[in-house]
Design a protein around this motif. Structure first.
Motif, mmCIF file in Angstrom:
data_model
loop_
_atom_site.group_PDB
_atom_site.id
_atom_site.type_symbol
_atom_site.label_atom_id
_atom_site.label_comp_id
_atom_site.label_asym_id
_atom_site.label_seq_id
_atom_site.Cartn_x
_atom_site.Cartn_y
_atom_site.Cartn_z
ATOM 1 N N THR A 49 11.598 -9.695 1.377
ATOM 2 C CA THR A 49 12.865 -10.408 1.274
ATOM 3 C C THR A 49 13.256 -10.782 2.697
ATOM 4 O O THR A 49 13.309 -9.917 3.566
ATOM 5 C CB THR A 49 13.961 -9.540 0.629
ATOM 6 N N VAL A 50 13.511 -12.062 2.932
ATOM 7 C CA VAL A 50 13.807 -12.533 4.280
ATOM 8 C C VAL A 50 15.187 -13.167 4.305
ATOM 9 O O VAL A 50 15.465 -14.106 3.546
ATOM 10 C CB VAL A 50 12.758 -13.547 4.773
ATOM 11 N N ALA A 51 16.053 -12.641 5.164
ATOM 12 C CA ALA A 51 17.372 -13.221 5.394
ATOM 13 C C ALA A 51 17.290 -14.094 6.633
ATOM 14 O O ALA A 51 17.070 -13.601 7.740
ATOM 15 C CB ALA A 51 18.418 -12.122 5.572
ATOM 16 N N SER A 52 17.436 -15.390 6.442
ATOM 17 C CA SER A 52 17.334 -16.342 7.536
ATOM 18 C C SER A 52 18.070 -17.606 7.135
ATOM 19 O O SER A 52 18.098 -17.960 5.957
ATOM 20 C CB SER A 52 15.868 -16.672 7.829
ATOM 21 N N ASN A 53 18.648 -18.295 8.107
ATOM 22 C CA ASN A 53 19.394 -19.514 7.784
ATOM 23 C C ASN A 53 18.550 -20.475 6.950
ATOM 24 O O ASN A 53 19.042 -21.094 6.016
ATOM 25 C CB ASN A 53 19.855 -20.202 9.060
ATOM 26 N N ASN A 54 17.282 -20.618 7.283
ATOM 27 C CA ASN A 54 16.362 -21.454 6.516
ATOM 28 C C ASN A 54 14.963 -20.897 6.698
ATOM 29 O O ASN A 54 14.802 -19.810 7.251
ATOM 30 C CB ASN A 54 16.458 -22.922 6.950
ATOM 31 N N ALA A 55 13.976 -21.649 6.233
ATOM 32 C CA ALA A 55 12.593 -21.174 6.359
ATOM 33 C C ALA A 55 11.750 -22.106 7.209
ATOM 34 O O ALA A 55 10.559 -22.290 6.964
ATOM 35 C CB ALA A 55 11.970 -20.998 4.979
ATOM 36 N N GLY A 56 12.381 -22.700 8.224
ATOM 37 C CA GLY A 56 11.625 -23.553 9.130
ATOM 38 C C GLY A 56 11.093 -24.788 8.432
ATOM 39 O O GLY A 56 11.784 -25.407 7.617
ATOM 40 N N VAL A 57 9.851 -25.132 8.700
ATOM 41 C CA VAL A 57 9.224 -26.313 8.101
ATOM 42 C C VAL A 57 7.879 -25.895 7.511
ATOM 43 O O VAL A 57 7.399 -24.783 7.721
ATOM 44 C CB VAL A 57 9.016 -27.432 9.143
ATOM 45 N N ASP A 58 7.283 -26.823 6.772
ATOM 46 C CA ASP A 58 5.984 -26.529 6.163
ATOM 47 C C ASP A 58 4.950 -26.234 7.247
ATOM 48 O O ASP A 58 4.784 -27.003 8.191
ATOM 49 C CB ASP A 58 5.535 -27.723 5.326
ATOM 50 N N ARG A 222 8.229 -26.684 19.132
ATOM 51 C CA ARG A 222 8.159 -27.930 18.383
ATOM 52 C C ARG A 222 9.539 -28.561 18.248
ATOM 53 O O ARG A 222 10.553 -27.885 18.316
ATOM 54 C CB ARG A 222 7.605 -27.676 16.981
ATOM 55 N N ILE A 223 9.535 -29.873 18.028
ATOM 56 C CA ILE A 223 10.770 -30.598 17.744
ATOM 57 C C ILE A 223 10.814 -30.876 16.248
ATOM 58 O O ILE A 223 9.894 -31.487 15.685
ATOM 59 C CB ILE A 223 10.847 -31.908 18.544
ATOM 60 N N GLU A 224 11.861 -30.417 15.581
ATOM 61 C CA GLU A 224 11.935 -30.538 14.131
ATOM 62 C C GLU A 224 12.180 -31.975 13.684
ATOM 63 O O GLU A 224 11.515 -32.488 12.789
ATOM 64 C CB GLU A 224 13.045 -29.628 13.606
ATOM 65 N N GLN A 225 13.144 -32.640 14.290
ATOM 66 C CA GLN A 225 13.450 -34.029 13.963
ATOM 67 C C GLN A 225 13.440 -34.845 15.263
ATOM 68 O O GLN A 225 14.321 -34.687 16.091
ATOM 69 C CB GLN A 225 14.833 -34.142 13.300
ATOM 70 N N ARG A 226 12.437 -35.667 15.419
ATOM 71 C CA ARG A 226 12.320 -36.464 16.645
ATOM 72 C C ARG A 226 12.882 -37.867 16.385
ATOM 73 O O ARG A 226 12.423 -38.571 15.478
ATOM 74 C CB ARG A 226 10.866 -36.568 17.095
#
Length: 235
Positions: A49-58, A222-226
Motif C-alpha cells: 500500500t503506497v501513500a503518495s500524491n500520485n504515482a509518477g508516470v508510466d 526527468r521533466i514531466e511536462q515539457r
C-alpha cells in the motif's frame, strides 16, 4: 552508528516485507525518491500500500511498481499522468483511496506528530465523506480523517549531513517532509552529503531525528511536462 549506506538496495536491506504501508515523497516527477523506488522494484516485495500524491508516470518512479504489480493499493490525490494507474484502477485491479491533496498532506503530518485524527470541511457532502464520522463546529459540518503512520517512508532531498538533517530544493519539498515524519523508518536519498556542521541550522527543513538511513546517488531529473515555443527571429 552511521546512517550512510552505499546503495539504495543496502539502505532498504532488512526493512522490506510484503504488505507494507509505504509513504513516498514527491509530486509528479519532482522530488521523487527514484533510486529507492527502483530498489523496491528490484527487491520483489509485493502487496504494497503506497501513500503518495500520485504515482509518477508510466515506466518511471512509482509507475514502475504498478507495472510489476507490486502495489495492491494507492492512497493518492491524482492519477491523471499515469495511464497504467488509470487502467488498473478502472479495471478493478488496483485499490484506490482518493484523498484531497491537502487532506493527504495533513494525514501524513498528523501521523508524524502523533495525532490519530482530525476534522476537516474538505470533502463534506461528497463521496470522500462516505462512511466517515461527521461533526458540526460553529454551524459547519466537518469529517474525521485519520493520520497516516507508515511502516516505511522514502523521500528525496537535495543535501544532507551525516546526522540526517535534510534540505530540500525549492518545490521538491512538496510531500517529502510530511511523508518523512510519518514513517516508523525513514530512508532518504540525497544528491549530496556534506560534512557535519556545514549546514546552517536555519536552513534545515527536516531534522535528522526523523531520518534513519541515507544514500547518496545520481538522479535522472526527468521533466514531466515539457512546454516549448519557437525561438523568435533575430531583429
Amino acid at each position: 552508528m552511521t546512517k550512510i549506506y552505499p546503495s539504495a538496495q543496502a539502505a532498504l536491506d532488512g526493512i522490506l516485507r510484503d504488505g507494507m504501508l509505504i509513504a513516498a515523497g514527491g509530486f509528479g516527477l519532482c522530488g521523487i525518491p527514484e533510486l529507492l523506488i527502483a530498489a523496491l522494484r528490484d527487491s520483489g516485495v509485493k502487496d504494497l500500500t503506497v501513500a503518495s500524491n500520485n504515482a509518477g508516470v508510466d515506466g518511471f518512479g512509482l509507475g514502475q511498481l504498478l507495472e510489476t504489480r507490486q502495489v495492491k493499493k494507492m492512497i493518492s490525490s491524482y492519477v491523471g499522468e499515469n495511464a497504467e494507474f488509470m487502467r488498473q484502477y478502472l479495471s478493478g485491479e488496483l485499490e484506490l483511496e482518493f484523498n484531497p491533496q491537502g487532506t493527504l498532506a495533513e494525514r501524513m503530518r498528523a501521523g508524524g506528530a502523533g495525532i490519530p485524527g482530525f476534522y476537516t470541511a474538505t470533502g463534506v457532502g461528497t463521496v470522500i465523506a462516505e462512511g466517515k464520522d461527521v461533526k458540526t463546529f460553529n454551524g459547519r459540518d466537518y469529517i474525521l480523517e485519520t493520520g497516516i503512520v507508515a511502516d516505511l517512508a522514502i523521500v528525496k532531498a537535495w543535501k544532507a549531513d551525516p546526522s540526517g538533517n535534510l534540505i530540500f530544493r525549492k518545490t521538491a519539498r512538496n510531500f517529502n517532509v510530511p511523508a518523512a515524519t510519518c514513517g516508523r523508518i525513514c530512508v532518504a536519498e540525497v544528491e549530496e552529503i556534506v560534512p557535519l556542521g556545514s549546514l546552517d541550522p536555519d536552513h534545515i527543513h527536516l531534522p535528522g531525528i526523523y531520518v534513519h538511513r541515507l544514500v547518496q546517488g545520481t538522479h535522472e531529473k526527468r521533466i514531466e511536462q515539457r512546454t516549448t515555443r519557437k525561438r523568435e527571429a533575430a531583429q
